[in-house]
Design a protein around this motif. Structure first.
Motif, PDB file in Angstrom:
ATOM      1  N   PRO A 133      15.326  34.850  84.901  1.00 29.56           N
ATOM      2  CA  PRO A 133      15.657  36.321  85.302  1.00 29.56           C
ATOM      3  C   PRO A 133      16.826  36.977  84.593  1.00 29.56           C
ATOM      4  CG  PRO A 133      15.774  34.867  87.818  1.00 29.56           C
ATOM      5  CD  PRO A 133      16.053  33.504  86.196  1.00 29.56           C
ATOM      6  N   PHE A 134      16.736  37.551  83.238  1.00 30.96           N
ATOM      7  CA  PHE A 134      16.857  38.222  82.599  1.00 30.96           C
ATOM      8  C   PHE A 134      17.545  37.299  81.085  1.00 30.96           C
ATOM      9  CE2 PHE A 134      17.743  40.463  86.345  1.00 30.96           C
ATOM     10  CZ  PHE A 134      17.543  41.380  85.970  1.00 30.96           C
ATOM     11  N   GLY A 135      16.914  36.304  81.452  1.00 26.63           N
ATOM     12  CA  GLY A 135      17.322  34.997  80.562  1.00 26.63           C
ATOM     13  C   GLY A 135      17.689  35.642  78.848  1.00 26.63           C
ATOM     14  N   ARG A 136      16.607  36.212  78.512  1.00 25.26           N
ATOM     15  CA  ARG A 136      16.975  37.138  77.330  1.00 25.26           C
ATOM     16  C   ARG A 136      19.225  37.791  77.206  1.00 25.26           C
ATOM     17  NH1 ARG A 136      13.541  41.615  73.929  1.00 25.26           N
ATOM     18  NH2 ARG A 136      14.341  41.770  72.088  1.00 25.26           N
ATOM     19  N   ILE A 137      19.020  37.847  78.013  1.00 25.92           N
ATOM     20  CA  ILE A 137      20.243  38.854  77.981  1.00 25.92           C
ATOM     21  C   ILE A 137      21.588  37.970  78.558  1.00 25.92           C
ATOM     22  CG2 ILE A 137      21.823  41.118  79.833  1.00 25.92           C
ATOM     23  CD1 ILE A 137      18.918  42.208  80.156  1.00 25.92           C
ATOM     24  N   LEU A 138      20.652  37.300  78.676  1.00 26.48           N
ATOM     25  CA  LEU A 138      21.964  36.018  79.189  1.00 26.48           C
ATOM     26  C   LEU A 138      21.916  35.296  77.595  1.00 26.48           C
ATOM     27  CD1 LEU A 138      21.064  34.297  81.844  1.00 26.48           C
ATOM     28  CD2 LEU A 138      22.646  35.625  82.195  1.00 26.48           C
ATOM     29  N   VAL A 139      20.865  34.957  77.123  1.00 23.85           N
ATOM     30  CA  VAL A 139      20.951  34.115  75.982  1.00 23.85           C
ATOM     31  C   VAL A 139      21.982  35.270  74.761  1.00 23.85           C
ATOM     32  CG1 VAL A 139      19.958  33.467  73.339  1.00 23.85           C
ATOM     33  CG2 VAL A 139      18.683  33.096  75.687  1.00 23.85           C
ATOM     34  N   GLY A 140      21.356  36.386  74.693  1.00 20.73           N
ATOM     35  CA  GLY A 140      22.565  36.834  74.242  1.00 20.73           C
ATOM     36  C   GLY A 140      23.920  37.600  74.253  1.00 20.73           C
ATOM     37  N   LEU A 141      24.566  37.903  75.586  1.00 19.44           N
ATOM     38  CA  LEU A 141      25.582  37.209  76.144  1.00 19.44           C
ATOM     39  C   LEU A 141      26.577  35.914  75.538  1.00 19.44           C
ATOM     40  CD1 LEU A 141      25.480  39.025  79.776  1.00 19.44           C
ATOM     41  CD2 LEU A 141      26.218  40.331  77.473  1.00 19.44           C
ATOM     42  N   LEU A 142      25.681  35.082  76.294  1.00 15.36           N
ATOM     43  CA  LEU A 142      26.571  34.164  75.657  1.00 15.36           C
ATOM     44  C   LEU A 142      26.645  33.857  74.094  1.00 15.36           C
ATOM     45  CD1 LEU A 142      27.704  31.103  76.396  1.00 15.36           C
ATOM     46  CD2 LEU A 142      24.458  30.230  75.686  1.00 15.36           C
ATOM     47  N   GLY A 143      25.667  34.785  73.536  1.00 10.86           N
ATOM     48  CA  GLY A 143      25.536  34.761  71.927  1.00 10.86           C
ATOM     49  C   GLY A 143      27.374  35.591  71.612  1.00 10.86           C
ATOM     50  N   LEU A 144      26.824  36.621  72.122  1.00 10.60           N
ATOM     51  CA  LEU A 144      28.338  37.608  72.066  1.00 10.60           C
ATOM     52  C   LEU A 144      29.747  36.635  72.490  1.00 10.60           C
ATOM     53  CD1 LEU A 144      27.014  40.348  72.491  1.00 10.60           C
ATOM     54  CD2 LEU A 144      27.881  40.273  70.882  1.00 10.60           C
ATOM     55  N   VAL A 145      29.623  36.110  73.140  1.00 14.07           N
ATOM     56  CA  VAL A 145      31.281  35.210  73.761  1.00 14.07           C
ATOM     57  C   VAL A 145      31.475  33.808  72.951  1.00 14.07           C
ATOM     58  CG1 VAL A 145      31.530  34.083  75.848  1.00 14.07           C
ATOM     59  CG2 VAL A 145      30.098  36.087  76.587  1.00 14.07           C
ATOM     60  N   ILE A 146      30.421  33.686  71.853  1.00 10.35           N
ATOM     61  CA  ILE A 146      30.670  32.373  71.774  1.00 10.35           C
ATOM     62  C   ILE A 146      31.535  32.956  70.047  1.00 10.35           C
ATOM     63  CG2 ILE A 146      29.786  30.336  69.510  1.00 10.35           C
ATOM     64  CD1 ILE A 146      27.835  30.193  72.257  1.00 10.35           C
ATOM     65  N   ILE A 147      30.682  34.361  69.691  1.00  8.98           N
ATOM     66  CA  ILE A 147      31.406  34.613  68.566  1.00  8.98           C
ATOM     67  C   ILE A 147      32.329  35.788  69.066  1.00  8.98           C
ATOM     68  CG2 ILE A 147      31.549  36.835  67.500  1.00  8.98           C
ATOM     69  CD1 ILE A 147      28.127  36.742  67.739  1.00  8.98           C
ATOM     70  N   ALA A 148      32.613  35.944  70.340  1.00  9.30           N
ATOM     71  CA  ALA A 148      33.757  36.781  70.226  1.00  9.30           C
ATOM     72  C   ALA A 148      35.137  35.267  70.787  1.00  9.30           C
ATOM     73  CB  ALA A 148      34.126  36.785  71.639  1.00  9.30           C
ATOM     74  N   ALA A 149      35.024  33.657  70.671  1.00  6.33           N
ATOM     75  CA  ALA A 149      36.200  33.269  71.029  1.00  6.33           C
ATOM     76  C   ALA A 149      35.737  32.213  69.392  1.00  6.33           C
ATOM     77  CB  ALA A 149      34.638  31.599  72.278  1.00  6.33           C
ATOM     78  N   GLY A 150      35.135  32.190  69.016  1.00  6.07           N
ATOM     79  CA  GLY A 150      35.308  31.963  67.523  1.00  6.07           C
ATOM     80  C   GLY A 150      35.864  32.696  66.755  1.00  6.07           C
ATOM     81  N   ALA A 151      35.732  34.038  66.738  1.00  7.05           N
ATOM     82  CA  ALA A 151      37.019  34.873  66.723  1.00  7.05           C
ATOM     83  C   ALA A 151      38.607  35.332  66.816  1.00  7.05           C
ATOM     84  CB  ALA A 151      35.750  36.635  66.138  1.00  7.05           C
ATOM     85  N   VAL A 152      38.533  34.553  68.172  1.00  5.53           N
ATOM     86  CA  VAL A 152      39.848  34.648  68.685  1.00  5.53           C
ATOM     87  C   VAL A 152      40.240  33.286  68.363  1.00  5.53           C
ATOM     88  CG1 VAL A 152      41.099  34.326  70.300  1.00  5.53           C
ATOM     89  CG2 VAL A 152      39.503  36.401  70.808  1.00  5.53           C
ATOM     90  N   GLN A 153      39.979  32.112  67.784  1.00  6.55           N
ATOM     91  CA  GLN A 153      40.875  31.111  67.500  1.00  6.55           C
ATOM     92  C   GLN A 153      40.949  31.070  66.324  1.00  6.55           C
ATOM     93  OE1 GLN A 153      37.940  27.114  67.447  1.00  6.55           O
ATOM     94  NE2 GLN A 153      39.128  27.056  69.329  1.00  6.55           N
ATOM     95  N   ALA A 154      39.845  31.926  65.698  1.00 10.71           N
ATOM     96  CA  ALA A 154      40.134  31.970  63.997  1.00 10.71           C
ATOM     97  C   ALA A 154      41.206  32.569  64.075  1.00 10.71           C
ATOM     98  CB  ALA A 154      39.085  32.613  63.437  1.00 10.71           C
ATOM     99  N   TRP A 155      41.518  34.408  64.704  1.00 10.67           N
ATOM    100  CA  TRP A 155      42.748  35.349  64.774  1.00 10.67           C
ATOM    101  C   TRP A 155      43.994  34.107  64.894  1.00 10.67           C
ATOM    102  CZ3 TRP A 155      45.852  36.665  68.606  1.00 10.67           C
ATOM    103  CH2 TRP A 155      46.234  37.885  68.832  1.00 10.67           C
ATOM    104  N   ARG A 156      43.970  32.827  66.248  1.00 14.53           N
ATOM    105  CA  ARG A 156      45.100  32.696  66.633  1.00 14.53           C
ATOM    106  C   ARG A 156      45.952  31.550  65.418  1.00 14.53           C
ATOM    107  NH1 ARG A 156      44.673  28.979  69.669  1.00 14.53           N
ATOM    108  NH2 ARG A 156      46.582  29.045  70.269  1.00 14.53           N
ATOM    109  N   GLY A 157      44.536  31.372  64.556  1.00  7.04           N
ATOM    110  CA  GLY A 157      45.718  30.345  63.959  1.00  7.04           C
ATOM    111  C   GLY A 157      46.080  31.506  62.659  1.00  7.04           C
ATOM    112  N   ILE A 158      45.016  32.209  62.232  1.00  2.00           N
ATOM    113  CA  ILE A 158      45.566  33.108  61.228  1.00  2.00           C
ATOM    114  C   ILE A 158      47.132  33.856  61.063  1.00  2.00           C
ATOM    115  CG2 ILE A 158      44.778  34.510  59.451  1.00  2.00           C
ATOM    116  CD1 ILE A 158      41.977  33.790  59.684  1.00  2.00           C
ATOM    117  N   SER A 159      47.160  34.477  62.500  1.00  2.00           N
ATOM    118  CA  SER A 159      48.061  35.630  62.853  1.00  2.00           C
ATOM    119  C   SER A 159      49.012  34.411  62.795  1.00  2.00           C
ATOM    120  CB  SER A 159      47.789  35.841  64.153  1.00  2.00           C
ATOM    121  OG  SER A 159      47.709  35.286  64.779  1.00  2.00           O
ATOM    122  N   ARG A 160      49.586  32.877  63.152  1.00  2.41           N
ATOM    123  CA  ARG A 160      50.196  31.942  63.959  1.00  2.41           C
ATOM    124  C   ARG A 160      50.708  31.662  65.432  1.00  2.41           C
ATOM    125  NH1 ARG A 160      48.998  31.367  58.698  1.00  2.41           N
ATOM    126  NH2 ARG A 160      50.595  31.006  56.973  1.00  2.41           N
TER     127      ARG A 160
END
Length: 276
Positions: A133-160
């Motif tokens: 149920p609401f599968g399209r929304i779930l896929v989109g939300l998961l994608g946004l979470v993955i994008i955010a997680a990747g951005a945070v990980q990159a920022w944690r590295g670059i910012s030390r």
């Protein structure tokens, strides 16, 4: 070591390091020979080595330890995150990491037992979510979470920021620091690209558009200067694997005691009992 849980947590970081170093090396030198540059391909490659079953079994057990540590970070707040949005997001990221690495541990165990198992596929996960149920929304939300997680990980590295939980030796701090920054930034960017595939799959309502690490690397290779960027991304995955070993050795781990785990299990059981 303060307890067995800490030992498992450090073993888990090392196991993750083995997987990502193998994955990066396959992307760098093995993909031309037809090897799969994915986490499943990395596990299969380990199985093909001398004493492969023992090696892969050791990695599988380590990944289970990593999953338990991630759950401790998420559910027992082992890292003592603050009770604010930033802290809750960090714990949610740890929970997501635990689930993902749990699937990886299961895949490794299946290969050890049966020398088989399904290949990694972002599309298959997206397909399953699309059927809910609401599968399209779930896929989109998961994608946004993955994008955010990747951005945070990159920022944690670059910012030390990653240094906050590491105790690096003074004589090797600069070198280990550069490896850590490179690995975190590269893996974070690759992770964000895979998240973008999920968002696109939700937008076009086509689970086949979702992808994982192989698709992310292919996308990078098609960019201007793609050959060089691909090699840089693959080398970055190797560096992230080395960073995992750095965490295994030098990370501060406040491992929960048995009493903490029992309280956490009791709380989770209470919440489950209240569900309809």
């Amino acid at each position: 070591m303060t307890n067995k849980f800490e030992f498992l947590a450090r073993w888990g970081y090392a196991a993750r390091g083995v997987v990502y170093i193998t994955l990066g090396l396959i992307a760098l030198i093995g993909s031309s020979a037809g090897e799969e540059a994915s986490t499943h391909g990395a596990l299969s490659n380990l199985l093909d080595q001398p004493f492969g079953r023992i090696l892969l079994g050791t990695v599988a057990v380590g990944l289970v330890g990593h999953v338990l540590w991630r759950f401790a970070q998420a559910l027992l707040n082992a890292d003592a995150q603050e009770n604010n949005i930033k802290g809750y997001l960090a714990r949610a990221g740890n929970l997501t990491s635990g689930i993902v690495n749990g699937a990886l541990a299961l895949a490794a165990a299946r290969l050890v037992v049966a020398s088989g198992g399904g290949s990694e596929s972002g599309g298959s996960l997206a397909a399953w979510l699309m059927q809910q149920p609401f599968g399209r929304i779930l896929v989109g939300l998961l994608g946004l979470v993955i994008i955010a997680a990747g951005a945070v990980q990159a920022w944690r590295g670059i910012s030390r920021k990653y240094r906050e939980r590491l105790q690096l030796p003074a004589d090797r701090s600069d070198f280990l620091g550069r490896v850590s920054v490179f690995g975190l930034a590269a893996r974070g960017i690759v992770l964000s690209i895979t998240g973008g595939f999920f968002v696109f799959a939700a937008f076009v309502v086509d689970s086949k558009q979702a992808g994982s690490i192989p698709e992310a690397l292919d996308w990078v290779s098609n960019l201007p200067w793609g050959t060089y960027l691909y090699a840089l991304a693959a080398a970055g995955l190797v560096a992230f694997g080395v960073y995992s070993f750095i965490e295994a050795r030098y990370r501060r781990i406040d491992a929960p005691e048995q009493a903490d785990i029992q309280r956490g299990l009791a709380k989770a059981s209470s919440v489950m009992n209240k569900l309809p």
